[in-house]
Design an enzyme around this catalytic site. Structure first.
Site, short mmCIF file in Angstrom:
data_model
loop_
_atom_site.label_atom_id
_atom_site.label_comp_id
_atom_site.label_asym_id
_atom_site.label_seq_id
_atom_site.Cartn_x
_atom_site.Cartn_y
_atom_site.Cartn_z
N GLU A 116 17.02 -14.31 96.75
CA GLU A 116 17.37 -13.10 96.00
C GLU A 116 16.07 -12.51 95.45
O GLU A 116 15.31 -13.26 94.82
CB GLU A 116 18.32 -13.45 94.84
CG GLU A 116 19.66 -13.93 95.35
CD GLU A 116 20.63 -14.32 94.24
OE1 GLU A 116 20.29 -14.12 93.05
OE2 GLU A 116 21.71 -14.82 94.55
N ARG A 129 26.64 -19.32 93.87
CA ARG A 129 25.22 -19.42 94.17
C ARG A 129 25.02 -19.39 95.68
O ARG A 129 25.78 -20.02 96.43
CB ARG A 129 24.63 -20.74 93.64
CG ARG A 129 24.38 -20.76 92.14
CD ARG A 129 23.26 -19.81 91.74
NE ARG A 129 22.94 -19.88 90.31
CZ ARG A 129 23.54 -19.13 89.38
NH1 ARG A 129 24.48 -18.27 89.68
NH2 ARG A 129 23.17 -19.25 88.11
N HIS A 164 23.74 -9.79 92.85
CA HIS A 164 23.92 -10.78 91.77
C HIS A 164 24.24 -10.09 90.43
O HIS A 164 23.45 -10.15 89.49
CB HIS A 164 22.68 -11.68 91.63
CG HIS A 164 22.98 -12.99 90.96
ND1 HIS A 164 22.37 -14.18 91.30
CD2 HIS A 164 23.85 -13.29 89.96
CE1 HIS A 164 22.83 -15.14 90.53
NE2 HIS A 164 23.74 -14.63 89.70
C1 GLV Z 1 24.66 -16.01 86.73
O1 GLV Z 1 24.65 -16.24 87.89
C2 GLV Z 1 24.57 -17.00 85.72
O2 GLV Z 1 24.35 -18.18 86.03
O3 GLV Z 1 24.72 -16.62 84.55
#
Ligand code: GLV
Ligand code: GLV
Length: 322
Positions: free
Chosen positions: A269, A240, A288
């Site tokens: 993001e 994160r 991501h």
């Molecule tokens: C992705 O970052 C998730 O938490 O699935």
């Protein structure tokens, strides 16, 4: 079809939506981008369940707008820091998530990002297109290989362990991990050594972040942490963005205090196009996509749906936030 479910994305894989449609009245947001706040607050009213993703902030406002009918929230993600768990508990709302299924996909992406960063893949590939490739050259586009290096895993849960297993064939001299509690059995499988956070910072050639974002890990990679790292250190984050003080990382990269970074997660993001990180050469940025493997995302949609179906019939969810 007495139960109602609101799904915040129209393009969730249909296999998950079909499971829900067998026994529930399902409505979904209609656009590819996240549902606007006001629309979410309007749509959630009176629903029995909410199917959401990590781009939906689920706080008291949403729960109040939903009203007492709401039994469960099911997020199609392993992370759930976008959901106010305390507020859910207060109201007796159950929360489901999707750990495990995305572990291999995320570990794979982490290796891809690591190799793209240490071997400078994007920087080098650009030279093929822009004329920078004049000739093979002895020390051109060299990076730091993984062999005989010390690699630190910050976090050693399911994802960290799978990253560790994938690193072994690259022959590092030592894999280390930093966690709150000892993980002796799991560590023994890859000969990983548990070290303090400080030792990880000062001794690692590579640091890979694979922890959850919690009050304890928030911005733990700050200016003081980057100052302790070796100048050849390569920093990878697929966890994160919030774990990192991004300004401090940017400074460390710009001044070459550390060698390079590979990030699949940022704050915010998406990253604005004028963000200073985009001007750096020694960084690889991804949008991501850790779990973005087709079969994984399909199964995530089904697990998210099955968590809802379980909660609505007072059964055990496949994965429920404790
Ligand atoms: C992705 O970052 C998730 O938490 O699935
Ligand atoms: C953390 O969520 C992990 O699966 O490692």
């Amino acid at each position: 079809l007495s139960k109602t479910v609101y799904v915040t994305r129209p393009d969730v894989d249909s296999s998950g939506l079909e499971l829900l449609r067998k026994s529930c009245n399902v409505s979904t947001w209609s656009q590819p981008l996240p549902v606007p706040r006001e629309e979410l607050l309007r749509q959630v009213a009176g629903k029995d369940a909410l199917f959401c993703t990590l781009s939906d902030k689920i706080n008291a406002d949403v729960l109040n707008a939903a009203g007492p009918q709401l039994k469960c929230i099911s997020t199609m993600s392993v992370g759930y820091e976008h959901i106010d768990i305390d507020e859910c508990k207060k109201r007796g709302i159950r929360v489901g998530f999707t750990p495990d299924v995305l572990t291999d996909a995320t570990a794979e992406l982490t290796l891809a990002l690591l190799l793209a960063t240490n071997r400078r893949l994007f920087e080098a590939s650009k030279q093929v297109y822009n004329g920078g490739w004049k000739s093979w050259a002895p020390m051109w586009m060299c990076g730091q290989g993984l062999k005989n290096t010390r690699i630190g895993l910050y976090g050693f849960g399911r994802i960290g362990q799978e990253i560790g297993a994938r690193l072994v064939p690259f022959k590092p001299s030592q894999i280390t991990y930093t966690t709150r509690s000892e993980r002796a059995t799991e560590a023994a499988k890859i000969n990983a050594l548990r070290v303090s956070f400080d030792e990880m910072l000062t001794e690692s050639d590579f640091i890979i972040v694979c922890c959850a974002l919690t009050p304890e890990t928030k911005e733990i990679f700050n200016e003081s942490a980057f100052k302790k790292m070796k100048s050849n250190c390569i920093f990878i984050n697929t966890a994160r963005g919030g774990v990192v003080d991004q300004q401090a990382l940017c400074d460390a990269l710009k001044t070459k205090r550390i060698q390079a970074a590979g990030l699949d997660v940022t704050t915010p993001e998406p990253l604005p196009l004028n963000d200073a990180l985009l001007e750096l050469e020694n960084i690889v940025l991804l949008p991501h996509i850790g779990s973005a493997d087709i079969e994984t995302r399909k199964e995530m949609s089904r697990i998210t749906a099955r968590n809802i179906l379980a909660a609505l019939s007072d059964k055990k969810m496949e994965a429920e936030v404790a």
